[in-house]
Design an enzyme around this catalytic site. Sequence first.
Site, PDB file in Angstrom:
ATOM      1  N   CYS A   1      10.064 -28.184 -39.881  1.00 54.05           N
ATOM      2  CA  CYS A   1       9.436 -26.882 -40.166  1.00 54.05           C
ATOM      3  C   CYS A   1      10.490 -25.775 -40.308  1.00 54.05           C
ATOM      4  O   CYS A   1      10.284 -24.801 -41.016  1.00 54.05           O
ATOM      5  CB  CYS A   1       8.467 -26.487 -39.059  1.00 54.05           C
TER       6      CYS A   1
ATOM      7  N   HIS B   1      -0.198 -29.577 -40.576  1.00 49.95           N
ATOM      8  CA  HIS B   1       0.606 -29.675 -41.799  1.00 49.95           C
ATOM      9  C   HIS B   1       1.039 -31.119 -41.955  1.00 49.95           C
ATOM     10  O   HIS B   1       1.311 -31.801 -40.959  1.00 49.95           O
ATOM     11  CB  HIS B   1       1.894 -28.834 -41.679  1.00 49.95           C
TER      12      HIS B   1
END
Length: 697
Positions: free
Chosen positions: A264, A168
Amino acid sequence: MSSLIQYLMCPPDHYEVDYVINPWMVGNVHRSSRERAVQQWQALYQHLSQRAKVHLVEPVQGWPDMVFTANAGLILGSTVVLSRFYHPERQGEQPHFKAWFEKQGYTVYELPPALAFEGAGDALLDRAGRWLWAGYGFRSMLESHPYLAKWLEIEVLSLRLVDERFYHLDTCFCPLSEGYLLYYPAAFDAYSNRLIEMRVPPEKRIPVQEADAIHFACNAVDVNGTILVNWVSPELEATLQERGFTVVQTDLTEFLKAGGAAKCLTLRLNETVAPQTDPVATVLSRTVTLQGHLVDSALLTEAVDCIVENGGSFQILKFHLGEKRQSTSTVELSVSAPTEEMLDTILSGLIERGARLAEQSHQDARLERVQKSGVAPDDFYVTTIYPTEVRVAGQWIPVQRQRMDGVIVVKGSAAYCTLIRDLQVGDAVVCGVEGIRTLRQASKERGSQEFTFMGSGVSSERRVEILVEQIAWELRRIKERGGKTVVVAGPVVIHTGGGSHLATLIRGGYVQALLGGNAIAVHDLEQNLYGTSLGVDLVRGNAVKGGHKHHLKTINLIRKHGSIRAAVEAGVITGGVFYECIRAGVPFSLAGSIRDDGPLPDTEMDLVKAQQDYARLIQGADMVLMLSSMLHSIGVGNMTPAGVKLICVDINPAVVTKLADRGSLESVGIVTDVGLFLSLLVQQLARLGQGYERPQP
Ligand code: NAD
């Protein structure tokens, strides 16, 4: 919403490493401690709550990764683009996040079902809100970026992730206040690094080392200059402090086991954007069609590799698989890339593989005039070895003199390949990718000839004899029909005792042109004059006393006569490869090199002229035999169009692979001693006999 920074978190009640969807999870399934995870999450929650307002979303049993709220969606103002998870393991989170956003009054946009996009995990606002950095490559698809630009009315800059560990964007990239950027450059491809460097001035970039990156130093939350992070090295901490940041390290190792950390675990809810930005995504798409034996010939795999390796992305729009082995398949692809330049590179690669652009039948090739002789227009189309056609005034016309690394010039209703250096002012050069197509099918001749052994590939020793038999058969057929075989040879042919066999082939009418360098000629002539090659007795295999002088004496003698032909005609040279060439009227060309002794008067030291001469002799060839000369064989390979059978013989497998691997069906590589190869070839030809005469016993 108030100006206080707000975040969304999800308590880790159901957090577990239950499956593997990234490299961090490997080996960690059911190895995280819930108790420790709760403690660590609470600590982060406390740190954040002291500095911002934190909202909570209800965790749901069965969706352990809901704790990573950064992936719920991407928020800008009162708009949310809901995530569409790539892995089924996370797709069940979507409705829960959607319900939460709607309850808060956000306008929720949902991407089409086929487009994966993982929210703020893969899309990060420049801290001044001027543009959006959007990642792709592992989880989010490039094709989702234009939607982000449209719905959020913002410029989107696409960055390609290339290291699976940083799957990511927020695992390796963190825009900080005051325009600073904390990032791990090695997680991005070269193009993306260039883009970052163009947008973020050097004094604002804070590149991190791998040791920091793997501890998720970039997965940080910046709350008004305080950076919450799992761990940073003392050096990085000092760098951040020097720039005015306060670093708060909070242990999140239990979440690292699932591939996430501070960033996150949080989703910023009130992102703002500078008002005057234009909605732009530079992502461009084109539809292409590929047809043929896509699966059998691995063409589809090659096409997909070409798209991905060049930073693009694709969607399969239609796929028709041929029902029988001999029937063809068709695939229609939508290809996207972040810039026009990258899309053109990909499209050229696909055209090279026989792809057709969807709208192509309506567009002529784009022609641009040469402004300075010997210089092509900027985006000229680079030619390949494959037969090519260009569309001019509504007609598809074949390109003549096909070769690789050239340019296409259109003159009236004709098109031909030429080299950059030969361009003249005013020449019309084909540019871009419109109105160009190549034919990747095997040559027409091939089907009828069943030239089955010529599957591209490298042989092992035990296959050499079979290959030699087939090459002999083919050589004989070329000779019988008045075709053309060109030999490219290095001096090793003479050293290995292959000279007499090559001479036999020339005498027998199997060779129509010979290409090489200074050395093969000097060694061949030396052998005829002294029985040595570079001073080594070719019969006994030992060095002859003072033999090295033979080499220079040979050169001197030929120079005295003015040319090899003159020396043959004077009766000085009485046998060998070049003697046979002159006797049989077989043209040869010797191209010079920096290491040449002499050189012989016949050796062309003007390399442009030498290349032209080679190209002239190669024209119309049916087969090229490349015998142990890497330098000259590579040169010839570049000039030879697809459809010409290309046999490469070399003792070094790497050289053979390089030369035979042209993606063309007609090339074959043989790893063996060239002397042995030539001896077997001559024996086999003798066995087959000439024309219709009876073979020798
Ligand atoms: P090269 O390195 O390009 O190619 C030689 C190839 O022969 C290599 O790929 C090698 O793997 C292969 N090889 C070696 N032994 C072999 C064997 N027994 N069987 C099969 N393959 C074998 O070198 P080159 O073509 O010899 O020379 C490059 C250039 O240098 C040429 O232009 C040549 O004329 C020049 N040269 C000049 C002189 C001179 O003038 N005295 C001497 C040598 C080379």
